[in-house]
Enzyme design. Sequence first.
Site, PDB file in Angstrom:
ATOM      1  N   GLU A  75      21.956  22.418 -22.117  1.00 40.87           N
ATOM      2  CA  GLU A  75      21.903  21.893 -20.752  1.00 40.87           C
ATOM      3  C   GLU A  75      20.719  20.914 -20.620  1.00 40.87           C
ATOM      4  OE1 GLU A  75      21.072  25.269 -18.263  1.00 40.87           O
ATOM      5  OE2 GLU A  75      21.486  24.221 -16.384  1.00 40.87           O
TER       6      GLU A  75
ATOM      7  N   LYS B 103      27.745  21.456 -12.663  1.00 40.36           N
ATOM      8  CA  LYS B 103      27.445  22.887 -12.559  1.00 40.36           C
ATOM      9  C   LYS B 103      27.607  23.393 -11.123  1.00 40.36           C
ATOM     10  CE  LYS B 103      23.691  26.046 -13.979  1.00 40.36           C
ATOM     11  NZ  LYS B 103      22.290  26.055 -14.458  1.00 40.36           N
TER      12      LYS B 103
ATOM     13  N   CYS C 232      25.535  27.230 -18.400  1.00 39.98           N
ATOM     14  CA  CYS C 232      24.486  28.245 -18.283  1.00 39.98           C
ATOM     15  C   CYS C 232      24.766  29.318 -17.224  1.00 39.98           C
ATOM     16  CB  CYS C 232      23.146  27.555 -18.057  1.00 39.98           C
ATOM     17  SG  CYS C 232      21.755  28.606 -18.550  1.00 39.98           S
TER      18      CYS C 232
ATOM     19  N   VAL D  71      17.023  31.545 -19.403  1.00 41.73           N
ATOM     20  CA  VAL D  71      15.735  32.133 -19.080  1.00 41.73           C
ATOM     21  C   VAL D  71      15.875  33.660 -19.035  1.00 41.73           C
ATOM     22  CG1 VAL D  71      13.940  32.245 -17.325  1.00 41.73           C
ATOM     23  CG2 VAL D  71      15.092  30.074 -17.762  1.00 41.73           C
TER      24      VAL D  71
END
Length: 265
Positions: free
Chosen positions: A41, A111, A144, A171
């Site tokens: 990304e 997204k 993601c 993350v």
Amino acid sequence: MKLAVGQIEPQICNVEENLTRVKSILEEAEKADVDVLVLPELCNSGYVFNEISEATDSAESIPEGPFSKELLAWSRSGRLVVAGICERTSDGLYNSAAVFGDGEHIITYRKIHLFLNEADWFKAGQDEPPVIEYEGYRFGVMICFDWIFPEVARVLALKGSQVILPPANLVLPYCQDAMITRSIENRVFTATANRIGTERGVKFSGLSQITDIKGNRLCQMSNGKAGIASVTIDPMLADNKSITARNDVFADRFPGLYTRITQDD
Ligand code: ACM
């Protein structure tokens, strides 16, 4: 079909250096004879912006920008690539995944599910995630944080996707494991290309991976090294949704009992 994930460490707002890093992955993938490549990304911009001008200045138009041109050129010799790009449009910025195949811009997915501060820079995509046909196979695209909404992978699988290709900047520690479940529950392959490194105090987890229709990890990279990992797969295996002699993950559904999923509250 040789499928690969490419892992890099983008530098925040350093478009020129990021292009160099992407080019080195493209070269590695070319040498390895990869047919389909996924890149992380926001490859062109990095992730942790302090202000919107940083995102705007690093963004590009698709397919006119320098990253798009490089990816288009790479795809020209009979290849497909999906890359996360910070996209500038007349309507604002999007966290996008651009798909290029055979030297053509096939589609851009924007997204839908924005994570944390992303909503300060990006507009949320308004379109259903796409499935594209390439060389007789069907590939789904998501980005993601879409992973935490199982509806996204399900919609892609119901639309016929055999392989789901998510660019990522992960993350939270759960996605790589969650994609095993996404594979099992939809009987699809997944190829998650994640970034590495720590940017302005935020650590990204690497561990880019490819899973098969039974949730086996076919490959997984480390969390520290840039490069590619590739495997040869038969996407047609994903057309078989049978899980036992009497069960099929699609045919056995009762969509009429799940309507709550599509209600707003
Ligand atoms: C993320 O969606 N980049 C966590």
